[in-house]
Design a protein around this motif. Structure first.
Motif, PDB file in Angstrom:
ATOM      1  N   PHE A 194      12.147  65.267   7.986  1.00 12.39           N
ATOM      2  CA  PHE A 194      13.463  65.069   8.590  1.00 12.39           C
ATOM      3  C   PHE A 194      13.307  65.042  10.095  1.00 12.39           C
ATOM      4  O   PHE A 194      12.406  65.667  10.663  1.00 12.39           O
ATOM      5  CB  PHE A 194      14.498  66.096   8.116  1.00 12.39           C
ATOM      6  N   ILE A 195      14.142  64.256  10.740  1.00 11.03           N
ATOM      7  CA  ILE A 195      13.946  63.930  12.144  1.00 11.03           C
ATOM      8  C   ILE A 195      13.980  65.164  13.039  1.00 11.03           C
ATOM      9  O   ILE A 195      13.199  65.278  13.984  1.00 11.03           O
ATOM     10  CB  ILE A 195      14.996  62.891  12.603  1.00 11.03           C
ATOM     11  N   SER A 196      14.871  66.109  12.739  1.00 14.33           N
ATOM     12  CA  SER A 196      15.003  67.296  13.597  1.00 14.33           C
ATOM     13  C   SER A 196      14.069  68.425  13.206  1.00 14.33           C
ATOM     14  O   SER A 196      14.211  69.540  13.706  1.00 14.33           O
ATOM     15  CB  SER A 196      16.455  67.795  13.572  1.00 14.33           C
ATOM     16  N   CYS A 197      13.120  68.170  12.352  1.00 19.26           N
ATOM     17  CA  CYS A 197      12.181  69.195  11.879  1.00 19.26           C
ATOM     18  C   CYS A 197      11.465  69.858  13.053  1.00 19.26           C
ATOM     19  O   CYS A 197      10.844  69.180  13.877  1.00 19.26           O
ATOM     20  CB  CYS A 197      11.161  68.548  10.946  1.00 19.26           C
ATOM     21  N   PRO A 198      11.525  71.196  13.142  1.00 21.25           N
ATOM     22  CA  PRO A 198      10.905  71.887  14.273  1.00 21.25           C
ATOM     23  C   PRO A 198       9.486  72.359  14.001  1.00 21.25           C
ATOM     24  O   PRO A 198       8.878  73.006  14.851  1.00 21.25           O
ATOM     25  CB  PRO A 198      11.830  73.101  14.461  1.00 21.25           C
ATOM     26  N   THR A 199       8.942  72.051  12.814  1.00 20.38           N
ATOM     27  CA  THR A 199       7.647  72.628  12.460  1.00 20.38           C
ATOM     28  C   THR A 199       6.600  71.554  12.153  1.00 20.38           C
ATOM     29  O   THR A 199       5.967  71.024  13.047  1.00 20.38           O
ATOM     30  CB  THR A 199       7.805  73.592  11.264  1.00 20.38           C
ATOM     31  N   ILE A 200       6.428  71.195  10.874  1.00 18.27           N
ATOM     32  CA  ILE A 200       5.272  70.395  10.486  1.00 18.27           C
ATOM     33  C   ILE A 200       5.454  68.891  10.635  1.00 18.27           C
ATOM     34  O   ILE A 200       4.470  68.152  10.724  1.00 18.27           O
ATOM     35  CB  ILE A 200       4.847  70.706   9.035  1.00 18.27           C
ATOM     36  N   CYS A 201       6.690  68.402  10.646  1.00 19.40           N
ATOM     37  CA  CYS A 201       6.904  66.946  10.607  1.00 19.40           C
ATOM     38  C   CYS A 201       6.240  66.196  11.763  1.00 19.40           C
ATOM     39  O   CYS A 201       5.639  65.133  11.532  1.00 19.40           O
ATOM     40  CB  CYS A 201       8.390  66.617  10.538  1.00 19.40           C
ATOM     41  N   PRO A 202       6.323  66.663  13.007  1.00 23.07           N
ATOM     42  CA  PRO A 202       5.627  65.927  14.072  1.00 23.07           C
ATOM     43  C   PRO A 202       4.122  65.815  13.827  1.00 23.07           C
ATOM     44  O   PRO A 202       3.519  64.772  14.122  1.00 23.07           O
ATOM     45  CB  PRO A 202       5.938  66.761  15.321  1.00 23.07           C
ATOM     46  N   LYS A 203       3.516  66.859  13.264  1.00 24.60           N
ATOM     47  CA  LYS A 203       2.082  66.802  12.956  1.00 24.60           C
ATOM     48  C   LYS A 203       1.807  65.773  11.867  1.00 24.60           C
ATOM     49  O   LYS A 203       0.843  64.995  11.944  1.00 24.60           O
ATOM     50  CB  LYS A 203       1.585  68.177  12.503  1.00 24.60           C
ATOM     51  N   VAL A 204       2.663  65.775  10.833  1.00 26.87           N
ATOM     52  CA  VAL A 204       2.475  64.834   9.732  1.00 26.87           C
ATOM     53  C   VAL A 204       2.671  63.392  10.212  1.00 26.87           C
ATOM     54  O   VAL A 204       1.909  62.489   9.848  1.00 26.87           O
ATOM     55  CB  VAL A 204       3.435  65.160   8.568  1.00 26.87           C
ATOM     56  N   SER A 240       8.404  56.885   3.830  1.00 29.40           N
ATOM     57  CA  SER A 240       8.847  58.203   4.302  1.00 29.40           C
ATOM     58  C   SER A 240      10.290  58.436   3.893  1.00 29.40           C
ATOM     59  O   SER A 240      11.177  57.659   4.254  1.00 29.40           O
ATOM     60  CB  SER A 240       8.711  58.293   5.830  1.00 29.40           C
ATOM     61  N   HIS A 241      10.529  59.535   3.156  1.00 29.04           N
ATOM     62  CA  HIS A 241      11.876  59.899   2.711  1.00 29.04           C
ATOM     63  C   HIS A 241      12.440  60.977   3.628  1.00 29.04           C
ATOM     64  O   HIS A 241      11.816  62.029   3.801  1.00 29.04           O
ATOM     65  CB  HIS A 241      11.855  60.497   1.305  1.00 29.04           C
ATOM     66  N   THR A 242      13.622  60.752   4.204  1.00 27.73           N
ATOM     67  CA  THR A 242      14.271  61.867   4.880  1.00 27.73           C
ATOM     68  C   THR A 242      14.872  62.807   3.844  1.00 27.73           C
ATOM     69  O   THR A 242      15.421  62.369   2.828  1.00 27.73           O
ATOM     70  CB  THR A 242      15.374  61.407   5.844  1.00 27.73           C
ATOM     71  N   ILE A 243      14.764  64.097   4.100  1.00 30.64           N
ATOM     72  CA  ILE A 243      15.394  65.072   3.215  1.00 30.64           C
ATOM     73  C   ILE A 243      16.671  65.640   3.841  1.00 30.64           C
ATOM     74  O   ILE A 243      17.358  66.442   3.221  1.00 30.64           O
ATOM     75  CB  ILE A 243      14.417  66.209   2.844  1.00 30.64           C
ATOM     76  N   ASP A 244      16.979  65.181   5.055  1.00 24.24           N
ATOM     77  CA  ASP A 244      18.241  65.554   5.699  1.00 24.24           C
ATOM     78  C   ASP A 244      19.164  64.332   5.656  1.00 24.24           C
ATOM     79  O   ASP A 244      19.372  63.638   6.645  1.00 24.24           O
ATOM     80  CB  ASP A 244      17.995  65.991   7.141  1.00 24.24           C
ATOM     81  N   THR A 245      19.697  64.073   4.476  1.00 21.84           N
ATOM     82  CA  THR A 245      20.469  62.849   4.276  1.00 21.84           C
ATOM     83  C   THR A 245      21.809  62.868   5.015  1.00 21.84           C
ATOM     84  O   THR A 245      22.396  61.812   5.232  1.00 21.84           O
ATOM     85  CB  THR A 245      20.705  62.611   2.776  1.00 21.84           C
ATOM     86  N   GLU A 246      22.265  64.039   5.398  1.00 24.82           N
ATOM     87  CA  GLU A 246      23.537  64.127   6.124  1.00 24.82           C
ATOM     88  C   GLU A 246      23.397  63.655   7.568  1.00 24.82           C
ATOM     89  O   GLU A 246      24.261  62.927   8.088  1.00 24.82           O
ATOM     90  CB  GLU A 246      24.061  65.563   6.097  1.00 24.82           C
ATOM     91  N   HIS A 247      22.318  64.042   8.215  1.00 25.20           N
ATOM     92  CA  HIS A 247      22.168  63.753   9.637  1.00 25.20           C
ATOM     93  C   HIS A 247      21.260  62.556   9.932  1.00 25.20           C
ATOM     94  O   HIS A 247      21.444  61.877  10.943  1.00 25.20           O
ATOM     95  CB  HIS A 247      21.639  64.990  10.371  1.00 25.20           C
ATOM     96  N   ASP A 248      20.286  62.308   9.081  1.00 23.14           N
ATOM     97  CA  ASP A 248      19.357  61.201   9.312  1.00 23.14           C
ATOM     98  C   ASP A 248      19.957  59.908   8.758  1.00 23.14           C
ATOM     99  O   ASP A 248      19.590  59.416   7.691  1.00 23.14           O
ATOM    100  CB  ASP A 248      17.997  61.493   8.684  1.00 23.14           C
ATOM    101  N   THR A 249      20.896  59.376   9.498  1.00 24.42           N
ATOM    102  CA  THR A 249      21.586  58.159   9.099  1.00 24.42           C
ATOM    103  C   THR A 249      20.661  56.951   9.275  1.00 24.42           C
ATOM    104  O   THR A 249      19.587  57.044   9.893  1.00 24.42           O
ATOM    105  CB  THR A 249      22.829  57.952   9.961  1.00 24.42           C
ATOM    106  N   ILE A 250      21.090  55.807   8.757  1.00 22.64           N
ATOM    107  CA  ILE A 250      20.279  54.596   8.890  1.00 22.64           C
ATOM    108  C   ILE A 250      20.017  54.254  10.361  1.00 22.64           C
ATOM    109  O   ILE A 250      18.865  53.965  10.729  1.00 22.64           O
ATOM    110  CB  ILE A 250      20.939  53.428   8.130  1.00 22.64           C
ATOM    111  N   PRO A 251      21.020  54.297  11.249  1.00 20.35           N
ATOM    112  CA  PRO A 251      20.716  54.029  12.663  1.00 20.35           C
ATOM    113  C   PRO A 251      19.712  55.014  13.255  1.00 20.35           C
ATOM    114  O   PRO A 251      18.862  54.626  14.077  1.00 20.35           O
ATOM    115  CB  PRO A 251      22.082  54.144  13.342  1.00 20.35           C
ATOM    116  N   ARG A 252      19.801  56.282  12.859  1.00 20.33           N
ATOM    117  CA  ARG A 252      18.837  57.262  13.380  1.00 20.33           C
ATOM    118  C   ARG A 252      17.434  56.982  12.852  1.00 20.33           C
ATOM    119  O   ARG A 252      16.445  57.124  13.585  1.00 20.33           O
ATOM    120  CB  ARG A 252      19.258  58.687  13.004  1.00 20.33           C
ATOM    121  N   LEU A 253      17.333  56.592  11.578  1.00 25.40           N
ATOM    122  CA  LEU A 253      16.019  56.238  11.025  1.00 25.40           C
ATOM    123  C   LEU A 253      15.446  55.020  11.741  1.00 25.40           C
ATOM    124  O   LEU A 253      14.245  54.955  12.021  1.00 25.40           O
ATOM    125  CB  LEU A 253      16.130  55.971   9.527  1.00 25.40           C
TER     126      LEU A 253
END
Length: 205
Positions: free
Chosen positions: A74-84, A105-118
């Protein structure tokens, strides 16, 4: 193979894959299986339908005849996502001219990770279609399919960012079978994984 037994031996499979495999041997087919009338029936990924960063439907037919690499983020992930994502970029650069391989890549934050954000996220990474698909969809469908990939994706208010998820990268063949995976936060693990990708692409030729 019973499900509980597979999950029990899964760490051993990881360890085996991080060894020195026979580069001439086919990759193993991972997951549950059963023998029916002498035929071995392997675990496969269920039918799915998601929407990518260009508002296009992505489903099983999108990957017909192709192998693909999966992750959950998820885009706002504060831990492992940037490394991945850094390691996924390595895969993208190495295989971007290989038309038989796609990244998913599947976002798991479907509420905030909208299509424009992706779309912006993909653009900021410097990647695009069709080589790398960023998808969203019905939350329960994304969380459910993570199980098919032997990964984890779920809401957890006690986890950083509010989600519990795996940093695993998963390799799927054109028959929708899981063939390899690695720790997407570990460059050495990803090194071996890229060799596994090469082996699978060799099988497909």
């Amino acid at each position: 193979m019973r499900k509980w037994l597979f999950w029990l031996i899964l760490p051993l499979m990881v360890g085996c894959q991080l060894g020195a495999p026979d580069q001439n041997a086919p990759l193993p087919i991972l997951g549950e299986f059963e023998v029916v009338n002498g035929d071995t029936i392997y675990h496969t990924i269920r039918d799915f339908s998601f929407i990518n960063q260009d508002s296009q439907e992505v489903n099983n037919q999108t990957f017909a005849g192709k192998a693909y690499v999966v992750d959950f983020f998820f885009i706002s992930c504060p831990t492992i996502c940037p490394k991945v994502k850094k390691q996924m970029l390595r895969l993208y650069e190495r295989f971007k001219d290989e038309d038989k391989l796609v990244l998913l890549s599947h976002t798991i934050d479907t509420e905030h990770d909208t299509i424009p954000r992706l779309k912006k996220f993909a653009t900021d990474l410097g990647v695009g279609l069709p080589q790398w698909q960023f998808v969203t969809g019905v939350k329960d469908s994304i969380y459910g399919i993570a199980n098919d990939y032997f990964s984890i994706a779920q809401e957890d208010p006690n986890a950083p960012g509010g989600f519990d998820h795996s940093g695993r990268l998963i390799l799927v063949d054109p028959q929708r079978r899981v063939r390899a995976f690695c720790d997407g936060t570990d460059p050495k693990s990803v090194d071996q994984f890229m060799e596994d990708v090469e082996r699978l692409l060799g099988e497909m030729k």
